[in-house]
Design a protein around this motif. Structure first.
Motif, PDB file in Angstrom:
ATOM      1  N   ASN A   1       0.776  -1.321  -0.050  1.00  0.00           N
ATOM      2  CA  ASN A   1       0.019  -0.103  -0.109  1.00  0.00           C
ATOM      3  C   ASN A   1       0.827   1.132   0.098  1.00  0.00           C
ATOM      4  OD1 ASN A   1      -2.133   2.070   0.411  1.00  0.00           O
ATOM      5  ND2 ASN A   1      -2.774   1.232   2.364  1.00  0.00           N
TER       6      ASN A   1
ATOM      7  N   ASP B   1       6.250   7.160  -3.254  1.00  0.00           N
ATOM      8  CA  ASP B   1       6.192   7.428  -4.820  1.00  0.00           C
ATOM      9  C   ASP B   1       7.310   6.795  -5.313  1.00  0.00           C
ATOM     10  OD1 ASP B   1       5.769   8.326  -7.282  1.00  0.00           O
ATOM     11  OD2 ASP B   1       6.559  10.365  -6.932  1.00  0.00           O
TER      12      ASP B   1
ATOM     13  N   SER C   1      -1.160   7.527  -0.034  1.00  0.00           N
ATOM     14  CA  SER C   1      -1.578   8.526  -0.990  1.00  0.00           C
ATOM     15  C   SER C   1      -0.942  10.003  -0.248  1.00  0.00           C
ATOM     16  CB  SER C   1      -3.126   8.877  -1.038  1.00  0.00           C
ATOM     17  OG  SER C   1      -3.573   8.845   0.457  1.00  0.00           O
ATOM     18  N   GLY C   2      -0.923  10.952  -1.100  1.00  0.00           N
ATOM     19  CA  GLY C   2      -0.486  12.290  -0.463  1.00  0.00           C
ATOM     20  C   GLY C   2       0.977  12.067  -0.304  1.00  0.00           C
TER      21      GLY C   2
ATOM     22  N   LYS D   1       3.436  11.850  -7.699  1.00  0.00           N
ATOM     23  CA  LYS D   1       2.204  11.484  -7.400  1.00  0.00           C
ATOM     24  C   LYS D   1       2.148   9.976  -6.948  1.00  0.00           C
ATOM     25  CE  LYS D   1      -2.681  11.440  -8.487  1.00  0.00           C
ATOM     26  NZ  LYS D   1      -3.899  11.636  -9.501  1.00  0.00           N
ATOM     27  N   VAL D   2       1.807   9.875  -5.603  1.00  0.00           N
ATOM     28  CA  VAL D   2       1.906   8.544  -5.093  1.00  0.00           C
ATOM     29  C   VAL D   2       0.451   7.883  -5.641  1.00  0.00           C
ATOM     30  CG1 VAL D   2       1.418   7.023  -3.108  1.00  0.00           C
ATOM     31  CG2 VAL D   2       2.949   9.171  -2.997  1.00  0.00           C
ATOM     32  N   SER D   3       0.501   6.536  -6.291  1.00  0.00           N
ATOM     33  CA  SER D   3      -0.344   6.067  -6.924  1.00  0.00           C
ATOM     34  C   SER D   3      -0.471   4.537  -6.380  1.00  0.00           C
ATOM     35  CB  SER D   3      -0.310   6.160  -8.341  1.00  0.00           C
ATOM     36  OG  SER D   3       0.651   5.633  -8.815  1.00  0.00           O
ATOM     37  N   ALA D   4      -1.635   3.752  -6.408  1.00  0.00           N
ATOM     38  CA  ALA D   4      -1.757   2.505  -6.013  1.00  0.00           C
ATOM     39  C   ALA D   4      -0.691   1.687  -6.808  1.00  0.00           C
ATOM     40  CB  ALA D   4      -3.273   1.883  -6.286  1.00  0.00           C
TER      41      ALA D   4
END
Length: 240
Positions: free
Chosen positions: A17, A25, A20-21, A31-34
């Motif tokens: 996981n 990264d 986010s935010g 941008k942090v993404s899944a």
């Protein structure tokens, strides 16, 4: 001893996981993404191992990555598979012998709440499994769902390993590389996970400091980036 394929390849770190935010990264896209999630392997042996053809499997998507031909992992080196590299991002970098790959999936593969990571060796018809966040150990050879194409004659090496509890922006990893001790810590893609025994002296701006005296916020002198603050301290005690 870690569960090993091909005489030395172990699952070493799992970022399930990214958060986010201000999470992690992995691909540096800003941008942090899944899809910043990743699986890292390590070569625990003293010789180079060809990991070509090894496959990563997941109960939700099946075989989602196969290491390409020519993938040779040197002793102590890492092989990292990130689920996808976002626009503007790139694969992380590590040591000279580390290998980095993108699985090219547009959505997350690993279940944040708990999952299995299965690494299969078609040549030996063997696999190793790692779980986290209390997930039950899968039997991929039993088939069903996205394991329907998994060989029913495959055998598990070892009993499966529980990596413990993860949280957003934190990976579960061996400490140190290849060990049977698992911790949740800042992700270290392509970086060796290390631990220090009591009495080890580390360089600080004011002089040598014993590791057991360190606290979060203390400064240590690094090889490449000057003085850096300690962000996290973990200790574990073993009897003789």
């Amino acid at each position: 001893m870690a569960d090993l394929l091909r005489g030395g390849i172990a699952i070493n770190e799992i970022l399930a996981n990214p958060g986010s935010g201000s999470g992690y990264d992995t691909d540096g896209s800003g941008k942090v993404s899944a899809t910043d999630e990743y699986i890292e392997l390590v070569n625990t042996s003293d010789t180079a191992i060809d990991i070509s053809g090894l496959q990563l499997w997941d109960a939700g998507v099946g075989n989602y990555f196969t290491f390409p031909a020519g993938s040779v992992l040197q002793p102590g080196a890492h092989a990292l598979v990130v689920t996808n590299v976002s626009s503007g991002g790139s694969l992380p970098t590590g040591g000279a012998d580390d290998l980095f790959f993108s699985a090219g999936h547009g959505s997350a593969v690993i279940n944040n709440g708990g999952d299995n990571v299965t690494l299969y060796d078609p040549g030996a018809n063997e696999y190793v499994s790692a779980t986290f966040n209390g997930a039950a150990l899968d039997d991929p050879a039993a088939g069903g769902g996205e394991y329907s194409r998994f060989p029913t004659t495959a055998t598990r090496v070892g009993a499966g390993e529980d990596f413990g509890t993860s949280s957003p922006g934190v990976s579960v990893q061996r400490a140190p590389d290849g060990a049977d001790v698992f911790v949740a810590d800042t992700p270290t893609p392509g970086v060796s996970n290390v631990c220090f025994a009591v009495g080890t002296a580390l360089a600080a701006p004011h002089g040598a400091t014993q590791v057991e005296a360190l606290r979060a916020g203390d400064l240590l002198v690094t090889l490449d980036h000057g003085a850096q603050a300690v962000t996290w301290v973990f200790t574990k005690t073993w009897t003789a």
